[in-house]
Design an enzyme around this catalytic site. Structure first.
Site, PDB file in Angstrom:
ATOM      1  N   GLU A  41     103.209  79.291  64.206  1.00  0.00           N
ATOM      2  CA  GLU A  41     103.956  80.548  64.341  1.00  0.00           C
ATOM      3  C   GLU A  41     105.314  80.389  63.670  1.00  0.00           C
ATOM      4  OE1 GLU A  41     105.876  83.935  65.063  1.00  0.00           O
ATOM      5  OE2 GLU A  41     103.702  83.669  65.301  1.00  0.00           O
ATOM      6  N   ARG A 205     110.065 105.514  68.217  1.00  0.00           N
ATOM      7  CA  ARG A 205     109.452 104.936  69.420  1.00  0.00           C
ATOM      8  C   ARG A 205     110.472 104.797  70.533  1.00  0.00           C
ATOM      9  NH1 ARG A 205     104.559 101.864  68.201  1.00  0.00           N
ATOM     10  NH2 ARG A 205     104.197 101.739  65.959  1.00  0.00           N
ATOM     11  N   ASP A 318      95.612  92.333  61.358  1.00  0.00           N
ATOM     12  CA  ASP A 318      96.420  93.102  60.419  1.00  0.00           C
ATOM     13  C   ASP A 318      96.487  92.476  59.033  1.00  0.00           C
ATOM     14  OD1 ASP A 318      96.950  95.095  62.192  1.00  0.00           O
ATOM     15  OD2 ASP A 318      99.036  94.553  62.574  1.00  0.00           O
ATOM     16  N   ALA A 331      94.914  96.817  67.631  1.00  0.00           N
ATOM     17  CA  ALA A 331      94.746  95.660  68.514  1.00  0.00           C
ATOM     18  C   ALA A 331      93.276  95.399  68.797  1.00  0.00           C
ATOM     19  CB  ALA A 331      95.509  95.881  69.816  1.00  0.00           C
TER      20      ALA A 331
END
Length: 435
Positions: A41, A205, A318, A331
């Site tokens: 990551e 959002r 993605d 998702a």
């Protein structure tokens, strides 16, 4: 494969990216005795941006198969029970008086979560020592028979047998895969698929504590799709109903595919949000007035890719099929990728893992690309920009048909097809008919 009675060598799987797809994949593969899995990551910890995530019945069944249903039930807006539920209520709202024009229902309805809580369920099930942080991939090298070499921005290098790209919409792995294939095949058109394209849509959002809304507000109940010309507003409750997630969309169809200047995600003033939806019905205005700190997003997507796999490198989630969010499918599609490829790899050996990856592409590429394109078309429908315009009688049924993929053959049926294909290829290999 029996190696003369010796334990079978474990397949070294490297997962680049620790979002929903990468963590779901790591959790699934960590249970396989033939796999050594590591997650790389780029950030210093696992984290997700965005607030809400929704899944549908076919994804829920995967979570059940993985033994995660109880944990996810505890953080869902309500525990899924298998009954028919509301997908979305569709309402015309870009005037002083709104009105309902369609309701889509489906098994389990819309199952929704707070994204950070969703991620935490997966993180909690990740074995110790699997995650490595601050590891931003720069490039990889792949030979026909040898290991895959990974080079990170900090100068470190590791080797693996299989590389799974879960590194998102701006995937480094996708970029290299397409460049390498373009060079190999002298096909410059593949280079046009590397970068995401702007959809022409801006989204705002925000999260609203449920107690701030009138107790009779529709957004506290069913998932809502407030529709208007060139714009729509989505709202649904998360965190056991204590929070309402709101995402508004404002589109300029003429801008689709054009370059977007500036950062993709920024903070913005509430006044900008309110101005964008001036004149909409009061219950939409009430929602937007309760958003204290909206964020502004330029919504990008990928063009459909012709392949997800090259050698022993595969794209997941993605990185393979980033899509606009108009069917709440991103998702779920990532989880479906992860589940199927993990099941295939867990049944493979180092000698047959290439077939496992090809079988993954065989069953997942057509489904994911269909949903990618369908999500974009759904957004046009919600904003009366499809061929159906605002003919509500025809439009409502067309919107419902967009969800048909949820009831297509299940992921387990797709997995069975993939395993059958692998068996056929192995038989051809044994008979000398497989190149």
């Amino acid at each position: 494969m029996n190696n003369g009675g010796l334990p079978r060598a474990r397949i070294r799987v490297a997962i680049c990216g620790g979002g929903i797809s990468g963590l779901c994949l790591a959790v699934a593969l960590s249970k396989a005795s033939n796999v050594e899995v590591n997650v790389y990551e780029s950030a210093q910890r696992f984290s997700e941006i965005g607030a809400g995530v929704m899944i549908w019945s076919r994804t829920w069944r995967i979570l059940e198969q993985m033994g995660l249903a109880d944990a996810f039930s505890r953080i869902a807006h309500a525990p899924p029970d298998g009954s028919m539920g509301i997908g979305f209520d569709y309402r015309r709202s870009d005037g002083p008086e709104g009105f309902d024009f369609y309701r889509v229902q489906m098994p389990y309805g819309c199952i929704r979560f707070h994204r950070a809580q969703f991620l935490d369920v997966l993180i909690d099930r990740l074995p110790t020592g699997v995650a490595h942080f601050g590891k931003r991939l720069r490039s990889y090298s792949q030979s026909n028979n040898g290991p895959i070499g990974l080079r990170f921005s900090d100068g470190s290098m590791v080797e693996c047998d299989v590389l799974l790209g879960c590194d998102g919409i701006k995937s480094v792995i996708r970029a290299q895969m397409l460049r390498d294939r373009a060079k190999e095949n002298n096909d410059g058109s593949l280079l046009d698929l590397i970068d995401p394209v702007w959809s022409g849509t801006i989204a705002y959002r925000g999260l609203i504590p449920a107690e701030r809304l009138n107790e009779e507000h529709r957004a506290l109940g069913a998932p809502m799709m407030y529709c208007g010309q060139d714009k729509h507003v989505v709202s649904y409750s998360i965190s056991q109903g204590s929070v309402v997630n709101v995402v508004t969309f404002s589109s300029n169809p003429n801008e689709e595919g054009r370059p977007y200047g500036g950062p993709w995600v920024v903070d913005c003033e509430r006044e900008e949000l309110l101005e964008s939806y001036s004149g909409w019905e009061p219950e939409v205005t009430e929602l937007l007035q309760c958003i204290d700190n909206p964020t502004k997003w330029a919504i990008h997507q990928l063009k459909p890719l012709p392949f997800f796999v090259s050698g022993r490198v595969a794209l997941i989630g993605d990185s393979a099929h980033a899509m606009v969010p108009h069917q709440g499918a991103g998702a779920g599609q990532a989880i479906e990728d992860a589940y199927i490829i993990a099941c295939l790899i867990s049944r493979a050996s180092e000698a047959t893992v290439d077939l496992a990856l090809q079988a993954y592409e065989l069953v997942r590429l057509p489904v994911a690309n269909h949903v990618l394109e369908g999500s974009a078309e759904s957004g046009k429908m919600y904003e009366f920009n499809s061929q159906h315009g605002d003919d509500y009688r025809i439009l409502g049924r067309a919107i419902e048909r967009q969800w048909d993929w949820i009831l297509w053959p299940s992921p387990n049926e797709d997995l069975a097809c993939a395993l059958d294909w692998v068996s056929q290829q192995l038989m051809l290999r044994r008979e000398g008919g497989y190149a």
